[in-house]
Enzyme design. Structure first.
Site, mmCIF file in Angstrom:
data_model
loop_
_atom_site.group_PDB
_atom_site.id
_atom_site.type_symbol
_atom_site.label_atom_id
_atom_site.label_comp_id
_atom_site.label_asym_id
_atom_site.label_seq_id
_atom_site.Cartn_x
_atom_site.Cartn_y
_atom_site.Cartn_z
ATOM 1 N N ASP A 161 45.681 39.118 40.881
ATOM 2 C CA ASP A 161 44.306 38.920 40.453
ATOM 3 C C ASP A 161 44.330 38.200 39.097
ATOM 4 O OD1 ASP A 161 41.470 40.626 41.127
ATOM 5 O OD2 ASP A 161 41.657 39.722 39.136
ATOM 6 N N SER A 198 30.033 48.307 43.956
ATOM 7 C CA SER A 198 30.855 49.517 43.834
ATOM 8 C C SER A 198 30.872 50.139 42.446
ATOM 9 C CB SER A 198 32.286 49.192 44.261
ATOM 10 O OG SER A 198 32.817 48.193 43.411
ATOM 11 N N HIS A 211 37.762 43.647 43.868
ATOM 12 C CA HIS A 211 39.015 42.908 43.700
ATOM 13 C C HIS A 211 39.992 43.234 44.834
ATOM 14 C CE1 HIS A 211 38.143 41.413 39.574
ATOM 15 N NE2 HIS A 211 37.257 42.390 39.666
#
Ligand code: UDP
Length: 454
Positions: free
Chosen positions: A104, A282, A6
């Site tokens: 976001d 990740s 993100h």
């Protein structure tokens, strides 16, 4: 939203807007904070988890699907701090006026906060349009009973690693009537039980508050998702801007982990299209059993490889303890973290074995690299399905983690000229879309004009 998948697109977007003349102020948590010295041109404010004595955010899982819990808590507890910090920004007389807030999409609570301050909020959606449309249909899929199917398999996903090894079941291979692209098992693999569990609630609010925003910025392209774009434009009454971020900026400066570059001399010596790049993003985690299947699958494929194994990727290990001695030979390199976009752009790389996170998927398409898709949860099974069945630029390893299937899939992607040709064509179309008059070029221009008009 403090996760690598993100942070990267948000900072790429910030760089694009900065290059177009906007001032940028970034609100971020202390958890996973980006390296601010890489961004001397931005102002950073740290919010939400500033108090080290605040127990609410300590001890939350860092990897696996449990990482989602932080997103749940930031929405639950973060609204007041966001409100106060925004009020402060709006009152500053020494700075240019604030045009808009961009958050976001998963930080849905930002919409009511922005509304209460009469501040336009744009949303950055870091996954595909196809994923958004599927998420928007979760209530419908729930009504039709599709989510109940997942009761047994995903009950403990939030605490677990998030990888669902589904048993073979012909019923699960059936198409979802309402979404013919999807198979029933794709819904199960997303890992959402019911709309009203904690993750489902965030997803539901994400959809609702994205629709209520002043505009949506997508890390995607019309060249990839034209039918989905048509549906979005028809059904959501706010402007949509599709921009392939990886074509504008790499993610090197926003990398949370140190990037290993020592393998480049080795990679430089490999023949064109001969190396498989393997990385699972990740947060994904595996148990030892599946990790060993990966190891054997890679070895049995007899291809050269560059493999990113993050510390902590194998559950219960710090790094490579589970790797059998001497098995890998000289055929490959293992690193903790790599400059992924540079690797994908390297002429020696012939395929990407990915967990199908959206950034990785789209970066691969942007560089014209075909994929072997091994999704875990969330949007990943949707991305894998779309790449393999719609765009046909990848092979979906959908029958579990067996070394033989892995080796076959890798070999197939390395030699399949049609898949390679298709993904190269897509890359070329994306390149053209950046030129004046192209869809991505026009998207950036209209986003700039739109923000300026707010
Ligand atoms: N990435 C990287 N180096 C690596 C592995 C991944 O820089 O060794 C970056 C990758 O380029 C992508 C991001 O990490 O931008 C991962 O995002 P994605 O959406 O693919 O997966 P997530 O981490 O969110 O599961």
């Amino acid at each position: 939203m403090p996760y690598q998948g993100h942070i990267n697109p948000m900072l790429q977007l910030a760089n694009i807007l900065y290059s177009k003349g906007f001032n940028i102020t970034i609100f971020h948590t202390n958890f996973n904070k980006p390296k601010t010295s890489n961004y001397p041109h931005f102002t950073f404010r740290f919010i939400i988890d500033n108090d080290p004595n605040d127990q609410r955010y300590s001890d939350l899982p860092l990897q696996g699907m449990g990482a989602f819990s932080r997103i749940i808590f930031f929405n639950r507890y973060g609204a007041d701090q966001l409100h106060n910090q925004l009020e402060l920004e709006l009152s500053r007389k020494d700075e240019p006026p604030v045009s808009c807030l961009i958050t976001d999409a998963l930080w849905h609570v930002a919409q009511p906060v922005a509304d209460s301050l009469s501040l336009p909020r744009l949303v950055l959606r870091t996954s595909s349009l196809f994923c958004f449309l599927t998420y928007a249909s979760l209530p419908l899929l729930g009504d039709r009973g599709y989510l109940d199917l997942s009761e047994n398999t995903s009950a403990s996903l939030l605490d677990g690693l998030g990888y669902v090894d589904l048993p073979h079941n012909t019923h699960l291979e059936e198409q979802v009537v309402e979404f013919p692209t999807l198979k029933l098992k794709d819904i199960l693999k997303m890992g959402y039980k019911k709309e009203n569990d904690a993750i489902g609630e965030v997803i539901g609010n994400m959809v609702k508050q994205t629709k209520a925003s002043s505009g949506i910025i997508w890390n995607s392209s019309k060249e990839l998702e034209e039918p989905e774009l048509e549906t979005i434009l028809r059904d959501i009454p706010v402007p949509s801007f599709l921009i392939p971020f990886a074509k504008h900026f790499t993610t090197s400066s926003s990398s949370l982990l140190k990037q290993d570059r020592t393998f480049f001399p080795w990679l430089d010596q490999q023949p064109p299209n001969s190396v498989v790049y393997v990385s699972y993003g990740s947060v994904a985690q595996m148990d030892k059993k599946h990790f060993l299947e990966m190891v054997h699958g890679l070895v049995d494929s007899k291809q050269s490889f560059l493999w990113v194994v993050r510390p902590g990727f194998v559950d219960g290990s710090t790094w490579l303890e589970a790797l059998p001695d001497g098995l890998m030979g000289e055929r490959g390199r293992i690193v903790k973290w790599a400059p992924q976009q540079e690797v994908l752009a390297h002429k020696a790389v012939g395929a990407f074995w990915t967990h199908s996170g959206w950034n990785s998927t789209f970066e691969s398409v942007c560089e014209g690299v075909p994929m072997i898709c091994s999704p875990f949860w969330g949007d990943q099974p949707l991305n894998a399905r779309y790449m393999s069945d719609v765009l046909k630029v990848g092979v979906y390893l959908e029958n579990g983690w067996k070394r033989q299937e892995i080796a076959n899939a890798i070999r197939r992607v390395m030699v399949d000229e049609e898949i390679r040709e298709r993904v190269k064509m897509l890359k070329q179309k994306l390149d053209v879309s950046l030129i004046k008059g192209g869809s991505s070029y026009e998207s950036v221009e209209s986003l700039v004009a739109y923000i300026s008009s707010l």
